[in-house]
Design a protein around this motif. Structure first.
Motif, short mmCIF file in Angstrom:
data_model
loop_
_atom_site.label_atom_id
_atom_site.label_comp_id
_atom_site.label_asym_id
_atom_site.label_seq_id
_atom_site.Cartn_x
_atom_site.Cartn_y
_atom_site.Cartn_z
N ILE A 164 0.83 -1.21 0.00
CA ILE A 164 0.00 0.00 0.00
C ILE A 164 0.86 1.26 0.00
O ILE A 164 1.80 1.38 0.80
CB ILE A 164 -0.94 0.02 1.23
N LYS A 165 0.53 2.17 -0.88
CA LYS A 165 1.15 3.50 -0.91
C LYS A 165 0.03 4.52 -0.82
O LYS A 165 -1.04 4.34 -1.41
CB LYS A 165 1.96 3.69 -2.19
N ASP A 166 0.27 5.59 -0.08
CA ASP A 166 -0.78 6.59 0.08
C ASP A 166 -0.22 7.99 -0.09
O ASP A 166 0.98 8.23 0.13
CB ASP A 166 -1.47 6.45 1.45
N SER A 167 -1.09 8.90 -0.48
CA SER A 167 -0.70 10.29 -0.65
C SER A 167 -1.94 11.17 -0.59
O SER A 167 -3.06 10.71 -0.85
CB SER A 167 0.01 10.48 -2.00
N VAL A 183 -7.39 11.91 0.04
CA VAL A 183 -6.44 10.83 0.28
C VAL A 183 -6.59 9.78 -0.81
O VAL A 183 -7.71 9.36 -1.13
CB VAL A 183 -6.70 10.17 1.65
N PHE A 184 -5.47 9.36 -1.38
CA PHE A 184 -5.46 8.29 -2.38
C PHE A 184 -4.56 7.17 -1.91
O PHE A 184 -3.44 7.40 -1.45
CB PHE A 184 -4.97 8.81 -3.74
N LEU A 185 -5.08 5.95 -2.01
CA LEU A 185 -4.29 4.76 -1.74
C LEU A 185 -4.12 3.99 -3.04
O LEU A 185 -5.06 3.85 -3.82
CB LEU A 185 -4.98 3.83 -0.74
N ILE A 186 -2.92 3.51 -3.26
CA ILE A 186 -2.64 2.60 -4.37
C ILE A 186 -2.19 1.27 -3.76
O ILE A 186 -1.29 1.24 -2.91
CB ILE A 186 -1.54 3.15 -5.29
N GLY A 187 -2.86 0.18 -4.15
CA GLY A 187 -2.47 -1.14 -3.71
C GLY A 187 -1.92 -1.93 -4.88
O GLY A 187 -2.55 -1.99 -5.94
N ILE A 188 -0.74 -2.54 -4.70
CA ILE A 188 -0.10 -3.32 -5.76
C ILE A 188 0.11 -4.74 -5.24
O ILE A 188 0.71 -4.93 -4.18
CB ILE A 188 1.26 -2.71 -6.15
N ARG A 189 -0.39 -5.71 -5.97
CA ARG A 189 -0.30 -7.11 -5.52
C ARG A 189 1.15 -7.53 -5.32
O ARG A 189 2.00 -7.35 -6.19
CB ARG A 189 -0.99 -8.02 -6.53
N LYS A 190 1.40 -8.10 -4.14
CA LYS A 190 2.78 -8.41 -3.76
C LYS A 190 3.37 -9.59 -4.53
O LYS A 190 4.59 -9.75 -4.58
CB LYS A 190 2.86 -8.68 -2.25
N GLU A 193 5.90 -9.24 -10.06
CA GLU A 193 7.27 -8.76 -10.17
C GLU A 193 7.25 -7.33 -10.69
O GLU A 193 7.06 -7.09 -11.88
CB GLU A 193 8.08 -9.66 -11.09
N ILE A 194 7.43 -6.38 -9.77
CA ILE A 194 7.40 -4.98 -10.13
C ILE A 194 8.81 -4.47 -10.35
O ILE A 194 9.67 -4.55 -9.47
CB ILE A 194 6.72 -4.14 -9.01
N VAL A 195 9.07 -3.97 -11.55
CA VAL A 195 10.39 -3.43 -11.89
C VAL A 195 10.43 -1.93 -11.60
O VAL A 195 11.38 -1.43 -10.99
CB VAL A 195 10.72 -3.70 -13.37
N HIS A 196 9.39 -1.24 -12.03
CA HIS A 196 9.33 0.21 -11.84
C HIS A 196 8.31 0.52 -10.75
O HIS A 196 7.12 0.20 -10.89
CB HIS A 196 8.95 0.91 -13.14
N ASP A 197 8.73 1.15 -9.68
CA ASP A 197 7.88 1.39 -8.53
C ASP A 197 6.83 2.46 -8.84
O ASP A 197 7.02 3.32 -9.71
CB ASP A 197 8.73 1.83 -7.34
N TRP A 198 5.73 2.39 -8.11
CA TRP A 198 4.67 3.39 -8.27
C TRP A 198 5.06 4.72 -7.65
O TRP A 198 5.60 4.77 -6.54
CB TRP A 198 3.37 2.90 -7.63
N GLN A 199 4.78 5.79 -8.38
CA GLN A 199 4.96 7.14 -7.87
C GLN A 199 3.68 7.92 -8.12
O GLN A 199 3.16 7.92 -9.24
CB GLN A 199 6.13 7.85 -8.57
N PHE A 200 3.16 8.58 -7.07
CA PHE A 200 2.00 9.44 -7.28
C PHE A 200 2.39 10.62 -8.16
O PHE A 200 3.55 11.06 -8.16
CB PHE A 200 1.46 9.95 -5.94
N PRO A 201 1.44 11.14 -8.94
CA PRO A 201 1.76 12.28 -9.80
C PRO A 201 2.22 13.48 -9.00
O PRO A 201 1.64 13.80 -7.96
CB PRO A 201 0.45 12.55 -10.55
#
Length: 391
Positions: A164-167, A183-190, A193-201
């Motif tokens: 979980i990432k939040d911003s 508030v925005f949450l982004i959930g990425i299934r663990k 295989e994530i190469v490029h990490d999530w970044q909020f705009p």
């Protein structure tokens, strides 16, 4: 295409942002996202969604009704879902309301339940900033409870977990004429295989924000109880031209009828002031005692600024005694269409129902232009991690 499910969709603010992009200051339909179905319990909001997105299956029911059997009976495809988007009801978390940890506040648990059988690669969850300070039944922070629950689904007997990432994002930083934090949450299934990490705009605008005049200055003036359906002036800002969206019939530009007391109060209050200012005029003798206001908050009966972004649009945007929503240069509250403009809904977007219902559809929405920014960020994330070579 990225396969999407929209929960708690309302009239479709998020969906609009995911189904459109802007080219040459014009809305263009985008085919990057395939909305498999949307869900909304409110009949007027679901009807409005269908009116604006007739090609998307709409389930007008409680989210508690949605399970695999229900979707199969409705012949809804929910396989291989990439993304779930949506925000459960926010009234319980709002700092304006009673802030009760009630059934509405717990609807995120139903959102979570749907994730157990849809199992998207990513989910997007949105809510008000009151969520940051809300406590649950155990007096623990609700946001931490929510994040923890999305990180572990072992109580369902399945091996599912999201990082979980939040911003907190403010609409005014993304070309929207409104000071609106969410508030925005982004959930990425663990297990992926994530190469490029999530970044909020990142904020696109740090100053010189769009103002209320930039948003609605071209719309016709209205007298007490007046409605107008025709534009009287040409748009004079890029935002106004974008919002016109080649529309030639003005919808929902209606001013309520107010009595002498309210008209006098709206006339007397100055931009940036509200209830306390009116009472100070009464106490100084500038206004008669009958105008003294005994109810409301400090920013009720508040007048907006013409040269600043609007305050946060709420469900009561046409009620002058509510939170700051009085027009800065006309003796009235905002109209539903002005509220929609401030939220970044184009004038062609249609709402359904009486004014109270329309105001809720507008006030509850994620601003479409903010949704568009997030959609682009998600598209880039999927392209970098999952969808290279996928049609």
């Amino acid at each position: 295409m990225i396969r999407v499910v929209d929960l708690f969709s309302g009239a479709g603010g998020l969906t609009f942002g995911f189904k459109n992009r802007i080219e040459n200051n014009t809305f263009i339909e985008s085919n990057e996202f395939d909305i498999l179905f949307a869900n909304e319990i409110n009949k007027n909001a679901s009807d409005a969604f269908l009116l604006n997105f007739p090609e998307i299956p709409m389930l007008n029911c409680s989210i508690t009704d949605i399970n695999e059997s229900y979707l199969q009976e409705k012949n809804i495809d929910y396989t291989d879902v990439d993304l779930v988007i949506g925000g459960p009801p926010c009234q319980s978390f709002s700092t304006v309301g009673k802030r009760q940890y009630d059934e509405r506040a717990k609807m995120y648990q139903e959102y979570r339940r749907v994730l157990t059988f849809v199992q998207p690669k990513v989910f997007l969850f949105e809510n008000v900033t009151g969520l940051l300070s809300m406590k649950n039944d155990e007096k623990l922070p609700v946001l931490e409870d929510i994040k923890k629950s999305f990180s572990d689904f072992s109580d369902f007997g399945i091996d599912l977990s999201y990082e979980i990432k939040d911003s907190v994002l403010n609409a005014k930083h993304f070309g929207i004429p409104q000071n609106r934090e969410r508030v925005f949450l982004i959930g990425i299934r663990k297990d992926l295989e994530i190469v490029h990490d999530w970044q909020f705009p990142a904020p696109e605008i740090d100053n010189e924000f769009l103002t209320l005049e930039d948003a609605i200055g071209d719309l016709p003036s209205l007298g007490n109880g007046e409605t107008k359906h025709l534009y009287e002036n040409a748009p004079y800002t890029n935002y106004q031209r974008l919002m016109r969206n080649q529309c030639n019939y003005l919808m929902n530009h209606v001013n309520g009828t107010n009595g002498e007391k309210m008209l006098t109060i709206m006339q007397a209050v100055i931009p940036g002031e509200g209830r306390n200012y009116i009472n100070s005029l009464v106490e100084s003798g500038a206004l008669d005692q009958k105008y003294y206001l005994t109810s409301g908050y400090d920013n009720t009966y508040g007048k907006l600024w013409w040269d600043r972004p609007s305050s946060t649009i709420t469900n009561n945007l046409t009620t002058p005694s509510s939170l700051r929503c009085i027009h800065p240069i006309q003796n009235r509250a905002l109209t539903p269409r002005e509220g929609a403009r401030i939220q970044s809904f184009p004038d062609t977007f249609q709402f359904i129902g009486a004014i109270k219902s329309i105001n809720s559809q507008i006030g509850n929405a994620v601003p479409p232009l903010l949704a568009m920014v997030i959609a682009q960020q998600l598209k880039d994330f999927f392209d970098e991690n999952f969808l290279i070579g996928r049609e």
